[in-house]
Motif scaffolding. Structure first.
Motif, PDB file in Angstrom:
ATOM      1  N   ARG A   1       0.826  -1.217   0.000  1.00 19.00           N
ATOM      2  CA  ARG A   1       0.000   0.000   0.000  1.00 19.00           C
ATOM      3  C   ARG A   1       0.856   1.262   0.000  1.00 19.00           C
ATOM      4  NH1 ARG A   1      -2.475   0.250   4.746  1.00 19.00           N
ATOM      5  NH2 ARG A   1      -1.910  -1.777   5.618  1.00 19.00           N
ATOM      6  N   GLU A   2       1.931   1.241   0.786  1.00 15.72           N
ATOM      7  CA  GLU A   2       2.829   2.396   0.819  1.00 15.72           C
ATOM      8  C   GLU A   2       3.499   2.575  -0.542  1.00 15.72           C
ATOM      9  OE1 GLU A   2       2.518   4.230   3.229  1.00 15.72           O
ATOM     10  OE2 GLU A   2       2.314   3.157   5.110  1.00 15.72           O
ATOM     11  N   ALA A   3       3.862   1.466  -1.178  1.00 12.81           N
ATOM     12  CA  ALA A   3       4.521   1.527  -2.486  1.00 12.81           C
ATOM     13  C   ALA A   3       3.592   2.103  -3.548  1.00 12.81           C
ATOM     14  CB  ALA A   3       5.002   0.138  -2.897  1.00 12.81           C
ATOM     15  N   ALA A   4       2.296   1.813  -3.436  1.00 14.02           N
ATOM     16  CA  ALA A   4       1.331   2.357  -4.393  1.00 14.02           C
ATOM     17  C   ALA A   4       1.123   3.853  -4.182  1.00 14.02           C
ATOM     18  CB  ALA A   4       0.005   1.618  -4.268  1.00 14.02           C
ATOM     19  N   LEU A   5       1.220   4.296  -2.947  1.00  9.86           N
ATOM     20  CA  LEU A   5       0.960   5.699  -2.630  1.00  9.86           C
ATOM     21  C   LEU A   5       2.105   6.618  -3.040  1.00  9.86           C
ATOM     22  CD1 LEU A   5      -0.576   8.004  -1.142  1.00  9.86           C
ATOM     23  CD2 LEU A   5       0.668   7.330   0.912  1.00  9.86           C
ATOM     24  N   LEU A   6       3.325   6.231  -2.763  1.00  8.46           N
ATOM     25  CA  LEU A   6       4.450   7.159  -2.884  1.00  8.46           C
ATOM     26  C   LEU A   6       4.612   7.784  -4.276  1.00  8.46           C
ATOM     27  CD1 LEU A   6       6.824   5.395  -0.430  1.00  8.46           C
ATOM     28  CD2 LEU A   6       6.568   7.871  -0.521  1.00  8.46           C
ATOM     29  N   PRO A   7       4.385   7.055  -5.375  1.00 11.42           N
ATOM     30  CA  PRO A   7       4.484   7.732  -6.674  1.00 11.42           C
ATOM     31  C   PRO A   7       3.338   8.703  -6.956  1.00 11.42           C
ATOM     32  CG  PRO A   7       4.784   5.344  -6.904  1.00 11.42           C
ATOM     33  CD  PRO A   7       4.217   5.593  -5.535  1.00 11.42           C
ATOM     34  N   LEU A   8       2.243   8.596  -6.186  1.00  7.99           N
ATOM     35  CA  LEU A   8       1.050   9.382  -6.463  1.00  7.99           C
ATOM     36  C   LEU A   8       0.976  10.661  -5.641  1.00  7.99           C
ATOM     37  CD1 LEU A   8      -1.538   6.434  -6.485  1.00  7.99           C
ATOM     38  CD2 LEU A   8      -0.349   7.439  -8.438  1.00  7.99           C
ATOM     39  N   TYR A   9       1.591  10.663  -4.465  1.00  5.18           N
ATOM     40  CA  TYR A   9       1.479  11.848  -3.617  1.00  5.18           C
ATOM     41  C   TYR A   9       2.721  12.712  -3.789  1.00  5.18           C
ATOM     42  CZ  TYR A   9       4.670  11.236   0.445  1.00  5.18           C
ATOM     43  OH  TYR A   9       5.752  11.181   1.281  1.00  5.18           O
ATOM     44  N   ASP A  10       2.783  13.828  -3.028  1.00  2.00           N
ATOM     45  CA  ASP A  10       3.919  14.745  -3.087  1.00  2.00           C
ATOM     46  C   ASP A  10       4.114  15.211  -4.534  1.00  2.00           C
ATOM     47  OD1 ASP A  10       6.061  16.014  -1.496  1.00  2.00           O
ATOM     48  OD2 ASP A  10       7.390  14.953  -2.879  1.00  2.00           O
ATOM     49  N   ALA A  11       3.102  15.902  -5.065  1.00  2.00           N
ATOM     50  CA  ALA A  11       3.125  16.380  -6.451  1.00  2.00           C
ATOM     51  C   ALA A  11       3.330  15.215  -7.400  1.00  2.00           C
ATOM     52  CB  ALA A  11       4.214  17.428  -6.646  1.00  2.00           C
ATOM     53  N   GLY A  12       2.347  14.339  -7.485  1.00  2.00           N
ATOM     54  CA  GLY A  12       2.429  13.069  -8.192  1.00  2.00           C
ATOM     55  C   GLY A  12       3.373  13.034  -9.384  1.00  2.00           C
ATOM     56  N   ASN A  13       3.978  11.880  -9.584  1.00  2.00           N
ATOM     57  CA  ASN A  13       4.991  11.746 -10.625  1.00  2.00           C
ATOM     58  C   ASN A  13       4.465  12.132 -12.000  1.00  2.00           C
ATOM     59  OD1 ASN A  13       6.454  10.787  -8.498  1.00  2.00           O
ATOM     60  ND2 ASN A  13       6.743   8.719  -9.299  1.00  2.00           N
ATOM     61  N   PHE A  14       3.177  11.812 -12.271  1.00  2.00           N
ATOM     62  CA  PHE A  14       2.592  12.198 -13.547  1.00  2.00           C
ATOM     63  C   PHE A  14       1.798  13.493 -13.426  1.00  2.00           C
ATOM     64  CE2 PHE A  14       3.608   7.913 -14.889  1.00  2.00           C
ATOM     65  CZ  PHE A  14       3.906   8.092 -16.236  1.00  2.00           C
ATOM     66  N   GLY A  15       1.611  13.990 -12.199  1.00  2.00           N
ATOM     67  CA  GLY A  15       0.878  15.231 -12.028  1.00  2.00           C
ATOM     68  C   GLY A  15       1.748  16.453 -12.186  1.00  2.00           C
ATOM     69  N   MET A  16       2.866  16.470 -11.473  1.00  2.00           N
ATOM     70  CA  MET A  16       3.727  17.654 -11.509  1.00  2.00           C
ATOM     71  C   MET A  16       5.207  17.342 -11.685  1.00  2.00           C
ATOM     72  SD  MET A  16       2.232  20.073  -8.481  1.00  2.00           S
ATOM     73  CE  MET A  16       0.521  20.017  -8.015  1.00  2.00           C
ATOM     74  N   GLN A  17       5.685  16.227 -11.108  1.00  3.21           N
ATOM     75  CA  GLN A  17       7.127  16.023 -11.050  1.00  3.21           C
ATOM     76  C   GLN A  17       7.755  15.887 -12.436  1.00  3.21           C
ATOM     77  OE1 GLN A  17       8.629  16.586  -8.395  1.00  3.21           O
ATOM     78  NE2 GLN A  17       7.593  15.788  -6.590  1.00  3.21           N
ATOM     79  N   ARG A  18       7.222  15.004 -13.267  1.00  7.56           N
ATOM     80  CA  ARG A  18       7.797  14.850 -14.602  1.00  7.56           C
ATOM     81  C   ARG A  18       7.630  16.128 -15.429  1.00  7.56           C
ATOM     82  NH1 ARG A  18       6.563   9.190 -13.900  1.00  7.56           N
ATOM     83  NH2 ARG A  18       8.310   7.904 -14.630  1.00  7.56           N
ATOM     84  N   ARG A  19       6.537  16.834 -15.215  1.00  8.21           N
ATOM     85  CA  ARG A  19       6.304  18.072 -15.966  1.00  8.21           C
ATOM     86  C   ARG A  19       7.358  19.121 -15.630  1.00  8.21           C
ATOM     87  NH1 ARG A  19       2.471  22.082 -14.994  1.00  8.21           N
ATOM     88  NH2 ARG A  19       1.161  20.715 -13.755  1.00  8.21           N
ATOM     89  N   ARG A  20       7.766  19.174 -14.354  1.00  6.45           N
ATOM     90  CA  ARG A  20       8.799  20.132 -13.968  1.00  6.45           C
ATOM     91  C   ARG A  20      10.121  19.817 -14.660  1.00  6.45           C
ATOM     92  NH1 ARG A  20       9.263  19.091  -8.919  1.00  6.45           N
ATOM     93  NH2 ARG A  20       7.286  20.091  -8.431  1.00  6.45           N
TER      94      ARG A  20
END
Length: 448
Positions: free
Chosen positions: A383-402
């Motif tokens: 469950r933790e592994a599923a969450l970490l890529p999604l939270y903290d400015a999600g990887n597909f939400g903001m991180q890769r875009r930056r």
């Protein structure tokens, strides 16, 4: 030699103290917190541990000593964060968000604001003082927070408004997902840093600001969100209904630059989220290794003596080591460049959190069907592994875009990180990928 992976005596002490806190204070309560169905009750169960974290200087360890904080470098903070998150990544998030709420005050605030807000937090002796950071908003208003910097007039994602009325700022709208913001009783954290739209006539890169909302502000309500992981980290919906905040609570250097606050904040948290992934992967790996070295499956020797478990766990150990050093590199880069690492911090967060899911599942394959028995901890690791890529400015939400925005700049040096060169993050790097398809001024050939 400039590159040295040996921890100093001081860093070893930071690591030891964090490990002792995690094992002796957090570990005894973590399982009960994870199993508690009510999210607010689960968070309240952590309150004695948080009080101890305040006593030991952990809760505000990332803040500068000048204003009463612990003064840890980013590298030291990451070292400590790994030990805490190996036991409870949710508690690590709660501490991290104290920084997300107050670090922008340090970056952009006036001297009076730094003393009032940071000094107020670090000098509090109650063991309860907690800080929230509110950027995220509900989807569909109209575009969700991930498009906060879209160039459309009025912005496409950030819709909490902040309108000046005399000596006050009046807030209206909703936030969704922010951590810590409800405090211990859903009546509000002591301080919440809120990103709001102070100018609706311009696009997302110019119309946002950062405002501190204090506990007890009328017109603000909080509702807990029940999540599948990090049960010790409280997420809430916030509703602002003509909430009045003193205009003096607008962080001066962030007027019209709330977009830069968001990007800098999530760059700073990148290596911390990354080391959280390392920590969870480490715990899953150690549990699987222990299992493989003791479980025989009816054979003559423990299964670790067979090729598949040995090779798989060797691969997992390799991924963990590589990710840990990426986090150290990311934290060191922030230390070297005035807490700016908008691209590298995002790269670190993406790489490490996506490594985690692969590591946890490989460990579960070694343990086999027994890994889904809740007597083991693999259910939680997954469950933790599923969450970490999604939270903290999600990887597909903001991180890769930056990362994309930085790389798209015509002056981008692809060897900047290798050469430890600073990269100035500008508004011109924002907004990329927020509008799908070609722009109308592109040549027809380019659009075909």
């Amino acid at each position: 030699m400039a590159i040295d992976f040996t921890l100093t005596a001081e860093q070893q002490e930071v690591q030891r103290l964090a490990r002792d806190f995690a094992q002796n204070v957090l570990a005894p309560i973590t399982e009960k917190v994870d199993q508690e169905p009510d999210p607010l009750t689960a968070f309240q169960m952590v309150k004695p541990a948080y009080a101890e974290a305040c006593k030991q200087g952990i809760a505000f360890s990332m803040l500068p000593k000048e204003y009463g904080g612990g003064g840890l470098s980013n590298v030291d903070f990451v070292i400590a964060a790994e030990e805490i998150q190996a036991v409870d990544p949710g508690f690590g998030t709660t501490v991290l968000v104290n920084g997300l709420g107050l670090m922008p005050v340090w970056y952009y605030g006036t001297e009076e604001q730094k003393k009032r807000f940071i000094g107020g937090a670090t000098s509090d002796t109650s063991g309860e003082f907690i800080v929230g950071y509110a950027a995220s908003e509900p989807p569909g208003m109209p575009g969700g927070t991930a498009n906060f910097d879209a160039p459309a007039v009025g912005g496409a994602g950030m819709n909490v408004t902040a309108v000046q009325d005399g000596d006050d700022i009046v807030l209206n709208g909703r936030k969704y997902w922010p951590c810590n913001v409800g405090g211990w009783d859903n009546l509000g954290a002591n301080l919440n840093l809120v990103i709001a739209r102070t100018d609706r006539s311009v696009g997302g890169t110019a119309g946002l600001s950062a405002i501190v909302v204090e506990r007890g502000t009328p017109g603000v309500t909080y509702r807990s969100i029940s999540t599948s992981a990090q049960r010790s980290a409280p997420n809430c919906e916030i509703v602002f209904d003509n909430a009045r905040v003193p205009a003096a609570n607008v962080i001066e250097g962030a007027r019209g630059n709330g977009d830069l606050v968001i990007n800098r904040n999530f760059a700073w948290s990148g290596p911390v989220a990354g080391i959280g992934a390392v920590a969870v992967a480490r715990s899953a790996y150690e549990d699987a290794l222990r299992w493989a070295k003791t479980y025989t499956a009816g054979g003559p020797k423990p299964i670790f003596h067979y090729q598949y478990p040995g090779y798989v766990l060797g691969d997992v150990a390799t991924q963990i080591e590589a990710a840990r050093y990426f986090c150290w590199k990311g934290a060191h880069y922030l230390d070297q460049h005035d807490y700016h690492g908008e691209a590298l911090g995002a790269m670190c967060k993406v790489h490490c959190t996506e490594m985690l899911f692969d590591c946890v599942y490989k460990c579960m394959q070694v343990v086999g069907v027994n890994s889904v028995d809740k007597k083991t901890k693999f259910d939680r690791y997954l469950r933790e592994a599923a969450l970490l890529p999604l939270y903290d400015a999600g990887n597909f939400g903001m991180q890769r875009r930056r990362v994309h925005g930085v790389m798209a700049d015509e002056n981008f040096n692809p060897r900047a990180f290798m050469d430890d060169e600073a990269i100035e993050f500008t508004k011109g790097m924002e907004g990329i990928d927020t509008i799908p398809g070609p722009t109308t001024d592109e040549p027809a050939m380019a659009r075909s």
